[in-house]
Design an enzyme around this catalytic site. Structure first.
Site, PDB file in Angstrom:
ATOM      1  CG  ASP A 129     132.165 -14.756  68.272  1.00 57.24           C
ATOM      2  OD1 ASP A 129     133.460 -15.107  68.116  1.00 57.24           O
ATOM      3  OD2 ASP A 129     131.477 -15.277  68.958  1.00 57.24           O
ATOM      4  CB  CYS A 183     141.874  -3.539  84.793  1.00 57.08           C
ATOM      5  SG  CYS A 183     140.803  -4.255  83.575  1.00 57.08           S
ATOM      6  CB  CYS A 186     140.275  -3.858  89.770  1.00 55.31           C
ATOM      7  SG  CYS A 186     138.582  -4.975  90.098  1.00 55.31           S
ATOM      8  CB  CYS A 189     137.141 -10.502  86.983  1.00 53.45           C
ATOM      9  SG  CYS A 189     138.991 -10.095  86.189  1.00 53.45           S
ATOM     10  CB  CYS A 193     136.920 -17.290  88.062  1.00 58.59           C
ATOM     11  SG  CYS A 193     136.668 -18.862  86.765  1.00 58.59           S
ATOM     12  CB  CYS A 209     136.219 -21.241  80.838  1.00 57.72           C
ATOM     13  SG  CYS A 209     135.284 -19.872  80.289  1.00 57.72           S
ATOM     14  CB  CYS A 237     129.955 -18.708  83.163  1.00 54.37           C
ATOM     15  SG  CYS A 237     130.560 -18.107  84.616  1.00 54.37           S
ATOM     16  CB  CYS A 240     134.481 -12.826  84.963  1.00 56.00           C
ATOM     17  SG  CYS A 240     134.213 -13.170  83.317  1.00 56.00           S
ATOM     18  CB  CYS A 244     133.415  -6.204  85.856  1.00 54.69           C
ATOM     19  SG  CYS A 244     134.335  -4.828  85.135  1.00 54.69           S
TER      20      CYS A 244
END
Length: 312
Positions: A129, A183, A186, A189, A193, A209, A237, A240, A244
């Site tokens: 990252d 996914c 679904c 998420c 939010c 966000c 946060c 989301c 799941c």
């Protein structure tokens, strides 16, 4: 010549929970989360103040490492159950322990050194990252997991509670099959939010966000639309991810001791954070990924929570 199987075996010995490989010789950028998606996201201004996301090298891996032939994608499960006593503030789970950049980085550094000892003429770069690399795309293409509608990578084994890194190399390696998406229909998420940051499946507008505003933004005040919906979050946060189904069913405690819930920030009150001094900030954030949030931003975030939606 070192094989893909040998690399994976060594990476697992280093403690990585998931390892996969992308063969760049056969890779084609025609999947939904590739360069075209990044360009659309940038064109809509969804990156907010994160100017580094527009670095053109992010759109071509060979610009990061000339002659790159393969990407070795790795992941560590970081999930920890809620600690006791319960945290006094809401902080994203990835930051409960030691700085993940260092935890994954040390392992990737050893992996790179080992690879070069096997093939001295090869070149490599590793990132956690930290560089102009589409971590999630490479993880999906390497079979680590799939990019969920909340934009996090979901693995069958650990859900989305995983941290990613990659080692780009000039070695020619056999690649893995890209992960398929599971996914389905679904949309939990998106519905969960509180600020509507997931503007459509797989697309997050950073400007809406909570994680972006509490970590990346250096504005003196949080936007009213964010401050009104913090729901106690002062750093990041996880909403989301918490809703799941893959996380609710498959999350399992990590065996990485460095990710244990040890951060003193967890037992620091909102009132203390709202008046945080530079000296206290230095002590509380030492060795934490949340050192990225400066003292002024901690005060801003805590004050916003206290004034809008206190968390007991």
């Amino acid at each position: 010549m070192v094989t893909a199987a040998a690399i994976k075996e060594f990476a697992h010995q280093l403690g990585f929970h998931r390892v996969g490989i992308v063969d760049l010789r056969t890779y084609t950028d025609d999947h939904p989360s590739g360069v075209a998606a990044l360009q659309r996201w940038l064109a809509q201004g969804f990156q907010g103040e994160m100017a580094w996301m527009a670095n053109p090298r992010r759109q071509k891996i060979q610009a990061v490492l000339p002659g790159a032939k393969s990407v070795i994608s790795v992941a560590l499960n970081y999930y920890q159950p809620d600690p006791q006593p319960p945290p006094k503030v809401k902080i994203a789970r990835y930051a409960w322990g030691r700085d993940y950049h260092r935890v994954l980085g040390k392992r990737l550094q050893v992996l790179g050194q080992w690879l070069q000892s096997q093939v001295p003429e090869m070149d490599y770069r590793w990132y956690v990252d930290t560089g102009p690399v589409q971590d999630k795309v490479w993880a999906e293409q390497a079979g680590i997991g799939w990019i969920g509608k909340h934009s996090n990578v979901i693995s069958r084994q650990y859900g989305s509670w995983i941290l990613l890194g990659e080692l780009i190399t000039t070695l020619e390696l056999t690649g893995d099959r890209p992960h398929t998406n599971h996914c389905g229909t679904c949309t939990r998420c998106l519905a969960a939010c509180p600020t509507g940051a997931i503007v459509e499946p797989y697309v997050v507008d950073a400007n809406r966000c909570i994680a972006y505003h509490t970590i990346e933004s250096r504005a003196p005040e949080l936007p009213a639309a964010i401050a009104a919906h913090l729901e106690g979050w002062v750093a990041g946060c996880d909403i989301c991810q918490e809703v799941c189904p893959w996380n609710q069913r498959f999350a399992q405690p990590t065996d990485v001791e460095d990710f244990a819930a040890r951060s003193p920030l967890l037992q620091t009150s909102l009132e203390e954070l709202a008046t945080l001094s530079d000296a206290a900030w230095d002590e509380l954030t030492r060795g934490s990924a949340l050192r990225r949030i400066k003292s002024a931003q901690w005060r801003r975030n805590a004050q916003a929570v206290l004034s809008s939606n206190p968390y007991d």
